[in-house]
Design an enzyme around this catalytic site. Structure first.
Site, PDB file in Angstrom:
ATOM      1  N   CYS A  57      55.637  -8.890  12.012  1.00 46.69           N
ATOM      2  CA  CYS A  57      55.039  -7.327  11.122  1.00 46.69           C
ATOM      3  C   CYS A  57      54.750  -6.137  10.714  1.00 46.69           C
ATOM      4  O   CYS A  57      55.684  -5.359  10.310  1.00 46.69           O
ATOM      5  CB  CYS A  57      54.080  -8.116  10.096  1.00 46.69           C
ATOM      6  N   HIS A  96      49.461  -2.185   6.929  1.00 42.58           N
ATOM      7  CA  HIS A  96      49.522  -2.100   8.769  1.00 42.58           C
ATOM      8  C   HIS A  96      49.769  -0.463   8.812  1.00 42.58           C
ATOM      9  O   HIS A  96      50.614   0.299   7.630  1.00 42.58           O
ATOM     10  CB  HIS A  96      50.381  -3.213   9.481  1.00 42.58           C
TER      11      HIS A  96
END
Ligand SMILES: NC(=O)c1ccc[n+]([C@@H]2O[C@H](COP(=O)([O-])OP(=O)(O)OC[C@H]3O[C@@H](n4cnc5c(N)ncnc54)[C@H](OP(=O)(O)O)[C@@H]3O)[C@@H](O)[C@H]2O)c1
Length: 337
Positions: free
Chosen positions: A128, A241
């Site tokens: 990710c 994130h």
């Protein structure tokens, strides 16, 4: 044409987003098969008035499926991906099990779509943090030639799965009642804390997560000599994130060219008006398909240096969305068989 689609890990943090996005993006599925462990078998998943019974994954789970998106961890991928492939189902795998396998393409559709077309039954989705970082780095690489980068990550708890998200919520709730509950998923409390540790440590002091950014970036951008130094940090953010990156390029940086390169690249937004206090933040990019880049400035700490900040929903671009984009790409190129 319609497709029979499976989700292995359908009850998890990523699996739930896959169900949502398949509907939201009007993916042409005629059947949706929801697979998980024996813990979830028989439970009913409801979405938009439809319901499905969760099935325990077994050797025959993949029969007749055209695609199965795997989101149940590396162990399940290693066990079941070869079985699914043998059954003629294309596996798009969110785990790290096959990412560095030379026979398995590792794909971000905006960056290396052609690699997906070389698949032999399994396609890997990147880590990710890597996927989100590259949505900012790749257009800058095309403009100036990327040589090396130093990254520090600010990783949301949902990146560790549904249980970790619950752990943050539980710790916050306990704190509001003046109580303390011991951590289970993380080695330390995550509420009101940051933990400079994501994934296991290697002998050299880096974590496996930190090394994924190096190895996966090299493979996706076909840059064998790229140098990467990364520090991964877990922060008490629910979702999305962020990564602070300082990169060094082959050619001199022109800030206006850099900004135009980001604006011209699909699915990344430039949010860079510091005077108006505008920069990307996880709270604005949760449940959003695009990633965003801001805080762009030249730096002299590295040759032809550029520092910037990139944010993106790791459950979407870092997992569910990227996987569905890969399936959509195969369908659009008539390569889904
Ligand atoms: N979370 C993210 O942001 C993210 C981003 C990129 C990649 N990934 C990767 O995606 C995968 C899933 O992550 P997640 O965050 O969604 O984890 P999660 O919330 O913990 O969900 C795990 C899923 O795997 C299933 N599962 C566990 N053991 C199984 C077994 N023996 N057989 C079949 N299914 C089993 C679980 O089913 P039960 O409910 O039955 O236990 C659940 O559906 C991992 O490989 C992770 O590294 C996650």
């Amino acid at each position: 044409m319609t497709y029979k689609v499976g989700i292995l890990g359908a009850t998890g943090a990523v699996g739930q987003e896959i169900i949502h996005l398949l509907h939201e993006r009007k993916f042409p599925f005629s059947e949706l098969r929801l697979l998980a462990s024996s813990r979830s078998a028989g439970k009913v998943q409801e979405y938009q008035g439809n319901s499905w019974t969760i099935e325990e994954t077994n050797q025959s789970s993949f029969k007749d499926l055209d695609f199965c998106i795997f989101s149940a961890g590396g162990g399940q991928s290693k066990t079941f991906a070869p079985i699914a492939k043998e059954a003629g189902c294309i596996v798009i795998d969110n785990s790290s099990a096959f990412r560095m396998d030379p026979s398995v393409p590792l794909v971000v559709p905006e960056i290396n779509p052609e690699a997906a077309l070389t698949h032999q039954g399994i396609i890997a989705n990147p880590n990710c943090t890597t996927a989100i970082s590259l949505m900012g780095l790749f257009p800058l690489h095309k403009a100036f030639g990327l040589k090396s980068l130093i990254a520090c990550t600010y990783q949301a708890v949902s990146g560790s799965g549904a249980e970790a998200l619950q752990e943050l919520d539980d710790q916050l709730m306990a704190w509001s009642k003046g109580k303390n509950i011991p951590p289970k998923v993380y080695p330390h409390p995550i509420a009101f804390n940051v933990i400079p540790h994501v994934d296991d440590f290697n002998d050299d002091g880096f974590t496996r997560e930190e090394m994924k950014l190096l190895h996966e970036s090299r493979k996706i951008m076909d840059l064998d000599d790229l140098m990467v130094n990364c520090t991964c940090v877990r922060v008490p953010v629910r979702r999305a994130h962020s990564i602070a990156i300082t990169a060094s390029f082959e050619n001199a940086i022109d800030l206006s060219v850099a900004k135009e390169a980001i604006k011209a690249f699909p699915n990344v937004e430039l949010i860079d008006n510091p005077q108006q206090l505008e920069y990307p933040m996880p709270i604005n990019y949760s449940g959003v398909s695009s990633c965003a880049l801001g805080r762009m400035r030249k730096t002299e700490i590295l040759p032809n240096g550029l520092s910037f900040w990139v944010t993106g929903d790791q459950l979407w671009k870092g997992a569910a969305l990227n996987a569905i984009q890969i399936a959509e790409l195969l369908i659009s190129r008539n390569s889904a068989s």
